[in-house]
Design a protein around this motif. Structure first.
Motif, PDB file in Angstrom:
ATOM      1  N   ASN A 169      13.598   4.150   1.577  1.00 54.35           N
ATOM      2  CA  ASN A 169      12.538   4.605   1.076  1.00 54.35           C
ATOM      3  C   ASN A 169      11.255   3.992   1.589  1.00 54.35           C
ATOM      4  OD1 ASN A 169      13.456   6.751  -0.468  1.00 54.35           O
ATOM      5  ND2 ASN A 169      14.870   5.489  -2.060  1.00 54.35           N
ATOM      6  N   THR A 170      10.869   4.302   2.131  1.00 53.75           N
ATOM      7  CA  THR A 170       9.001   3.559   2.273  1.00 53.75           C
ATOM      8  C   THR A 170       8.806   3.321   0.940  1.00 53.75           C
ATOM      9  OG1 THR A 170       9.020   4.128   4.523  1.00 53.75           O
ATOM     10  CG2 THR A 170       7.284   3.244   3.726  1.00 53.75           C
ATOM     11  N   ALA A 171       7.884   2.040   1.266  1.00 52.56           N
ATOM     12  CA  ALA A 171       6.724   2.270  -0.138  1.00 52.56           C
ATOM     13  C   ALA A 171       5.490   1.517   0.478  1.00 52.56           C
ATOM     14  CB  ALA A 171       7.699   1.102  -1.589  1.00 52.56           C
ATOM     15  N   PHE A 172       4.922   2.385  -0.565  1.00 57.84           N
ATOM     16  CA  PHE A 172       3.066   1.722  -0.328  1.00 57.84           C
ATOM     17  C   PHE A 172       2.510   1.182  -1.023  1.00 57.84           C
ATOM     18  CE2 PHE A 172      -1.470   3.416  -0.197  1.00 57.84           C
ATOM     19  CZ  PHE A 172      -1.772   2.289   1.284  1.00 57.84           C
ATOM     20  N   THR A 173       2.005   0.354  -1.302  1.00 56.90           N
ATOM     21  CA  THR A 173       1.217  -0.296  -2.065  1.00 56.90           C
ATOM     22  C   THR A 173      -0.292  -0.306  -2.411  1.00 56.90           C
ATOM     23  OG1 THR A 173       3.180  -1.874  -2.376  1.00 56.90           O
ATOM     24  CG2 THR A 173       0.825  -2.678  -3.650  1.00 56.90           C
ATOM     25  N   PRO A 174      -1.088  -0.109  -3.123  1.00 56.60           N
ATOM     26  CA  PRO A 174      -2.053  -0.125  -2.869  1.00 56.60           C
ATOM     27  C   PRO A 174      -2.984  -1.529  -3.086  1.00 56.60           C
ATOM     28  CG  PRO A 174      -2.217   1.259  -4.833  1.00 56.60           C
ATOM     29  CD  PRO A 174      -0.608   0.871  -4.372  1.00 56.60           C
ATOM     30  N   THR A 175      -3.912  -1.647  -1.579  1.00 52.62           N
ATOM     31  CA  THR A 175      -4.868  -2.354  -2.120  1.00 52.62           C
ATOM     32  C   THR A 175      -5.195  -2.807  -3.523  1.00 52.62           C
ATOM     33  OG1 THR A 175      -6.590  -1.711  -0.927  1.00 52.62           O
ATOM     34  CG2 THR A 175      -5.008  -2.839  -0.119  1.00 52.62           C
ATOM     35  N   MET A 179      -8.516   0.020  -2.588  1.00 51.68           N
ATOM     36  CA  MET A 179      -7.871   1.529  -3.147  1.00 51.68           C
ATOM     37  C   MET A 179      -7.349   1.817  -4.743  1.00 51.68           C
ATOM     38  SD  MET A 179      -4.981   1.620  -0.037  1.00 51.68           S
ATOM     39  CE  MET A 179      -5.471   1.343   1.726  1.00 51.68           C
ATOM     40  N   PHE A 203     -11.109   4.562  -0.294  1.00 53.33           N
ATOM     41  CA  PHE A 203     -10.472   4.314   0.631  1.00 53.33           C
ATOM     42  C   PHE A 203     -11.451   4.828   1.887  1.00 53.33           C
ATOM     43  CE2 PHE A 203      -7.959   6.200  -2.830  1.00 53.33           C
ATOM     44  CZ  PHE A 203      -7.204   6.395  -3.178  1.00 53.33           C
ATOM     45  N   ILE A 232      -9.182   2.421   5.093  1.00 49.88           N
ATOM     46  CA  ILE A 232      -7.746   3.533   5.910  1.00 49.88           C
ATOM     47  C   ILE A 232      -8.419   4.664   6.569  1.00 49.88           C
ATOM     48  CG2 ILE A 232      -5.859   2.075   4.785  1.00 49.88           C
ATOM     49  CD1 ILE A 232      -5.647   4.990   3.118  1.00 49.88           C
TER      50      ILE A 232
END
Length: 117
Positions: A91-97, A100, A105, A108
């Motif tokens: 699983n790829t996790a994405f942590t927002p800044t 964000m 946004f 990006i």
């Protein structure tokens, strides 16, 4: 036989439980063994998966029963074991800044996303 609304002694299960008590016994020894195997060599690949899963499940056990005192007292016992192994899913996790998280946004977003018409 209890099939629903079971007492609290069976835990917090909402589904039915079958609890059967049988009267049986014999003056001869009887037993049985079983095995259930599931692994990548026997499993079909999921239609949408790029490769087969790596699940390896092995369930085995047996039962035996017989007399302790002829025509009066009997025993019955069983054993079951399940071993299960598989690779963890990737699983790829994405942590927002922080920007964000605040709803910005623009860092990006592509030019096509920010173009006003």
């Amino acid at each position: 036989m209890e099939t629903s609304a079971v007492p609290a002694q069976y835990g917090y299960h909402a589904t039915a439980i079958v609890n059967a008590v049988t009267k049986s016994g014999t003056n001869e020894f009887h037993g049985d063994a079983f095995e259930f195997l599931r692994n990548g060599d026997l499993n079909a690949r999921d239609f949408f998966a790029a490769k087969r899963d790596t699940l390896k499940a092995h369930q085995f056990g047996g039962v035996i029963g017989g007399p302790i005192k002829q025509d009066k007292l009997f025993f019955f016992g069983g054993y079951q074991r399940t071993s299960q192994r598989s690779d963890p899913s990737q699983n790829t996790a994405f942590t927002p800044t922080p920007a964000m998280a605040a709803g910005d946004f623009t860092a990006i977003a592509t030019a096509a996303c920010t173009e006003r018409r």
